[in-house]
Write a protein that holds these residues in place. Structure first.
Motif, PDB file in Angstrom:
ATOM      1  N   UNK A 171      -0.131 -13.480   4.326  1.00  0.00           N
ATOM      2  CA  UNK A 171      -1.231 -13.213   3.403  1.00  0.00           C
ATOM      3  C   UNK A 171      -2.283 -12.306   4.045  1.00  0.00           C
ATOM      4  N   UNK A 172      -2.411 -12.377   5.354  1.00  0.00           N
ATOM      5  CA  UNK A 172      -3.370 -11.509   6.053  1.00  0.00           C
ATOM      6  C   UNK A 172      -2.971 -10.051   5.848  1.00  0.00           C
ATOM      7  N   UNK A 173      -1.683  -9.772   5.891  1.00  0.00           N
ATOM      8  CA  UNK A 173      -1.189  -8.410   5.699  1.00  0.00           C
ATOM      9  C   UNK A 173      -1.314  -8.005   4.230  1.00  0.00           C
ATOM     10  N   UNK A 174      -0.930  -8.906   3.320  1.00  0.00           N
ATOM     11  CA  UNK A 174      -0.904  -8.587   1.895  1.00  0.00           C
ATOM     12  C   UNK A 174      -2.292  -8.468   1.287  1.00  0.00           C
ATOM     13  N   UNK A 175      -3.187  -9.371   1.641  1.00  0.00           N
ATOM     14  CA  UNK A 175      -4.497  -9.398   1.008  1.00  0.00           C
ATOM     15  C   UNK A 175      -5.589  -8.771   1.862  1.00  0.00           C
ATOM     16  N   UNK A 176      -5.364  -8.704   3.161  1.00  0.00           N
ATOM     17  CA  UNK A 176      -6.378  -8.137   4.035  1.00  0.00           C
ATOM     18  C   UNK A 176      -7.489  -9.101   4.379  1.00  0.00           C
ATOM     19  N   UNK A 177      -7.410 -10.365   3.890  1.00  0.00           N
ATOM     20  CA  UNK A 177      -8.453 -11.342   4.195  1.00  0.00           C
ATOM     21  C   UNK A 177      -8.443 -11.657   5.681  1.00  0.00           C
ATOM     22  N   UNK A 178      -9.591 -11.527   6.312  1.00  0.00           N
ATOM     23  CA  UNK A 178      -9.700 -11.791   7.731  1.00  0.00           C
ATOM     24  C   UNK A 178      -9.360 -10.598   8.591  1.00  0.00           C
ATOM     25  N   UNK A 179      -8.759  -9.570   7.974  1.00  0.00           N
ATOM     26  CA  UNK A 179      -8.357  -8.403   8.753  1.00  0.00           C
ATOM     27  C   UNK A 179      -9.543  -7.541   9.160  1.00  0.00           C
ATOM     28  N   UNK A 180     -10.664  -7.653   8.416  1.00  0.00           N
ATOM     29  CA  UNK A 180     -11.829  -6.831   8.740  1.00  0.00           C
ATOM     30  C   UNK A 180     -12.442  -7.220  10.077  1.00  0.00           C
ATOM     31  N   UNK A 181     -12.155  -8.423  10.575  1.00  0.00           N
ATOM     32  CA  UNK A 181     -12.674  -8.843  11.880  1.00  0.00           C
ATOM     33  C   UNK A 181     -11.612  -8.750  12.962  1.00  0.00           C
ATOM     34  N   UNK A 182     -10.450  -8.229  12.614  1.00  0.00           N
ATOM     35  CA  UNK A 182      -9.349  -8.077  13.557  1.00  0.00           C
ATOM     36  C   UNK A 182      -9.177  -6.612  13.914  1.00  0.00           C
ATOM     37  N   UNK A 183      -9.098  -6.334  15.203  1.00  0.00           N
ATOM     38  CA  UNK A 183      -8.868  -4.958  15.643  1.00  0.00           C
ATOM     39  C   UNK A 183      -7.391  -4.633  15.457  1.00  0.00           C
ATOM     40  N   UNK A 184      -7.113  -3.538  14.759  1.00  0.00           N
ATOM     41  CA  UNK A 184      -5.732  -3.104  14.546  1.00  0.00           C
ATOM     42  C   UNK A 184      -5.589  -1.640  14.952  1.00  0.00           C
ATOM     43  N   UNK A 185      -4.353  -1.244  15.221  1.00  0.00           N
ATOM     44  CA  UNK A 185      -4.037   0.120  15.613  1.00  0.00           C
ATOM     45  C   UNK A 185      -2.926   0.632  14.708  1.00  0.00           C
ATOM     46  N   UNK A 186      -3.056   1.863  14.247  1.00  0.00           N
ATOM     47  CA  UNK A 186      -2.035   2.476  13.409  1.00  0.00           C
ATOM     48  C   UNK A 186      -0.738   2.593  14.199  1.00  0.00           C
ATOM     49  N   UNK A 187       0.387   2.346  13.533  1.00  0.00           N
ATOM     50  CA  UNK A 187       1.674   2.321  14.238  1.00  0.00           C
ATOM     51  C   UNK A 187       2.762   3.001  13.415  1.00  0.00           C
ATOM     52  N   UNK A 188       2.463   4.127  12.814  1.00  0.00           N
ATOM     53  CA  UNK A 188       3.489   4.879  12.112  1.00  0.00           C
ATOM     54  C   UNK A 188       3.634   4.497  10.656  1.00  0.00           C
ATOM     55  N   UNK A 189       4.781   4.882  10.084  1.00  0.00           N
ATOM     56  CA  UNK A 189       5.030   4.694   8.657  1.00  0.00           C
ATOM     57  C   UNK A 189       6.445   4.190   8.433  1.00  0.00           C
ATOM     58  N   UNK A 190       6.634   3.483   7.309  1.00  0.00           N
ATOM     59  CA  UNK A 190       7.952   3.059   6.840  1.00  0.00           C
ATOM     60  C   UNK A 190       8.069   3.546   5.403  1.00  0.00           C
ATOM     61  N   UNK A 191       9.185   4.171   5.072  1.00  0.00           N
ATOM     62  CA  UNK A 191       9.421   4.652   3.709  1.00  0.00           C
ATOM     63  C   UNK A 191      10.414   3.732   3.028  1.00  0.00           C
TER      64      UNK A 191
END
Length: 102
Positions: free
Chosen positions: A76-96
């Motif tokens: 749900x963290x990935x799908x909704x983004x809840x709680x993600x605003x306080x988590x440091x993330x790094x871009x890691x490419x793309x999936x098609x």
């Protein structure tokens, strides 16, 4: 094609990609989510992937040394983004992904 910006409604496909690290342990390589299209036909979606990052150099070294990297335990963290605003993330490419909707 630029990455798809999903709307706020409808079912989503959550993607978690894993792969071996330097020591042979399976570690997360990226997370992403995309809304499933409703209209019939073939749909191409490009998902921007990201990984959570440790916040300090000590945490980064410890996670590298032990082979235990930060992971999300709830999709749900990935799908909704809840709680993600306080988590440091790094871009890691793309999936098609291609959807064939009937």
């Amino acid at each position: 094609t630029p990455p798809h910006t999903p709307s706020s409604a409808g079912p989503q496909l959550v993607v978690s990609v894993y792969g071996p690290d330097f020591f042979g342990n399976d570690v997360v390589r990226g997370y992403g989510a995309v809304h499933v299209p409703f209209t019939p036909g073939r749909h191409k979606r490009t998902i921007a992937m990201f990984v959570p990052e440790s916040t300090s150099r000590l945490q980064k070294f410890t996670s590298w040394f032990t082979g235990r990297r930060p992971e999300f335990t709830d999709p749900k963290v990935v799908a909704q983004g809840e709680g993600r605003e306080v988590t440091r993330v790094r871009s890691q490419g793309f999936v098609t992904i291609y959807f064939n909707v009937v």
